[in-house]
Design a protein around this motif. Structure first.
Motif, PDB file in Angstrom:
ATOM      1  N   ARG A 153      26.042  45.968  24.973  1.00  0.00           N
ATOM      2  CA  ARG A 153      24.780  45.674  25.668  1.00  0.00           C
ATOM      3  C   ARG A 153      24.563  44.170  25.790  1.00  0.00           C
ATOM      4  O   ARG A 153      24.121  43.682  26.830  1.00  0.00           O
ATOM      5  N   LEU A 154      24.860  43.428  24.744  1.00  0.00           N
ATOM      6  CA  LEU A 154      24.715  41.971  24.802  1.00  0.00           C
ATOM      7  C   LEU A 154      25.682  41.360  25.810  1.00  0.00           C
ATOM      8  O   LEU A 154      25.327  40.414  26.522  1.00  0.00           O
ATOM      9  N   ALA A 158      24.235  41.943  29.217  1.00  0.00           N
ATOM     10  CA  ALA A 158      23.132  41.011  29.446  1.00  0.00           C
ATOM     11  C   ALA A 158      23.677  39.618  29.752  1.00  0.00           C
ATOM     12  O   ALA A 158      23.193  38.941  30.670  1.00  0.00           O
ATOM     13  N   CYS A 179      27.065  33.233  20.508  1.00  0.00           N
ATOM     14  CA  CYS A 179      25.862  33.899  20.009  1.00  0.00           C
ATOM     15  C   CYS A 179      26.165  34.732  18.762  1.00  0.00           C
ATOM     16  O   CYS A 179      25.442  34.662  17.770  1.00  0.00           O
ATOM     17  N   TYR A 214      19.430  42.446  16.360  1.00  0.00           N
ATOM     18  CA  TYR A 214      19.595  42.489  17.808  1.00  0.00           C
ATOM     19  C   TYR A 214      18.603  41.551  18.493  1.00  0.00           C
ATOM     20  O   TYR A 214      18.962  40.810  19.405  1.00  0.00           O
ATOM     21  N   ASP A 215      17.353  41.570  18.026  1.00  0.00           N
ATOM     22  CA  ASP A 215      16.350  40.661  18.600  1.00  0.00           C
ATOM     23  C   ASP A 215      16.751  39.211  18.390  1.00  0.00           C
ATOM     24  O   ASP A 215      16.607  38.374  19.276  1.00  0.00           O
ATOM     25  N   ARG A 225      19.725  38.450  20.712  1.00  0.00           N
ATOM     26  CA  ARG A 225      19.264  38.365  22.102  1.00  0.00           C
ATOM     27  C   ARG A 225      18.524  37.050  22.347  1.00  0.00           C
ATOM     28  O   ARG A 225      18.730  36.380  23.363  1.00  0.00           O
ATOM     29  N   LEU A 248      21.092  34.331  22.495  1.00  0.00           N
ATOM     30  CA  LEU A 248      21.820  34.416  23.758  1.00  0.00           C
ATOM     31  C   LEU A 248      20.991  33.791  24.884  1.00  0.00           C
ATOM     32  O   LEU A 248      21.503  32.986  25.671  1.00  0.00           O
ATOM     33  N   LEU A 291      15.553  39.509  30.651  1.00  0.00           N
ATOM     34  CA  LEU A 291      14.728  39.752  29.469  1.00  0.00           C
ATOM     35  C   LEU A 291      13.651  40.796  29.735  1.00  0.00           C
ATOM     36  O   LEU A 291      13.442  41.709  28.938  1.00  0.00           O
ATOM     37  N   GLU A 314      16.250  44.094  29.258  1.00  0.00           N
ATOM     38  CA  GLU A 314      16.059  44.184  27.812  1.00  0.00           C
ATOM     39  C   GLU A 314      14.698  44.754  27.424  1.00  0.00           C
ATOM     40  O   GLU A 314      14.495  45.147  26.288  1.00  0.00           O
TER      41      GLU A 314
END
Length: 154
Positions: free
Chosen positions: A29-30, A33, A55, A72-73, A76, A79, A111, A115
């Motif tokens: 997922r990252l 993104a 990251c 994850y937050d 993100r 990133l 974002l 996200e």
């Protein structure tokens, strides 16, 4: 002496396993993104991969300091921050899905829409007013719809 060496190495192995589990679940997922942010195609995304690698390295270096925070937050946010710092130099559109947008517009769209980050959090992360984030997102979506409509009509 032997006990001292076993303790930290055991902790390091546990930390490495935790991080590996996090990467296994979140890296896809990252990466997607990051690919959207850099406006590269899915098949050719070296800048997105470099952005994600930096990251994840930063996230691993600070893994012990998370203390209940969602990794994850944190990843993100890192990133997005890394992208924002280098966007003006390195991340012009390269044929990706969002290549028609400016780097700031891509960042807000990814974002907010991809996200699902709230306007307040997006504004705080980017140092913008909430109204500005809302306006950028609306303008970007409108531009993408216009572009898509033009492509379909051709």
């Amino acid at each position: 002496m032997r006990d001292r060496q076993d303790g930290p190495s055991g902790e390091n192995r546990f930390r490495a396993r935790q991080f590996e589990a996090f990467v296994a679940g979140a890296a896809g997922r990252l990466l997607h993104a990051a690919t959207l942010l850099t406006a590269e195609t899915r098949d050719a995304n070296p800048r997105a991969q470099a952005l994600l690698t930096a990251c994840l390295a930063h996230t691993y270096a600070h893994w012990d300091r998370l203390r209940g925070e969602d990794p994850y937050d944190r990843a993100r946010a890192d990133l997005a921050t890394r992208f924002a710092r280098t966007a003006w130099r390195h991340h012009r559109g390269r044929g990706g899905l969002l290549s028609a947008l400016t780097p700031q517009e891509r960042l807000v769209v990814v974002l907010r829409l991809y996200e699902g980050v709230a306007e307040e959090q997006t504004a705080a992360l980017l140092g913008l007013a909430e109204e500005r984030v809302r306006a950028i997102c609306a303008r970007s979506v409108s531009a993408l719809r216009d572009r898509r409509g033009g492509r379909l009509a051709s």
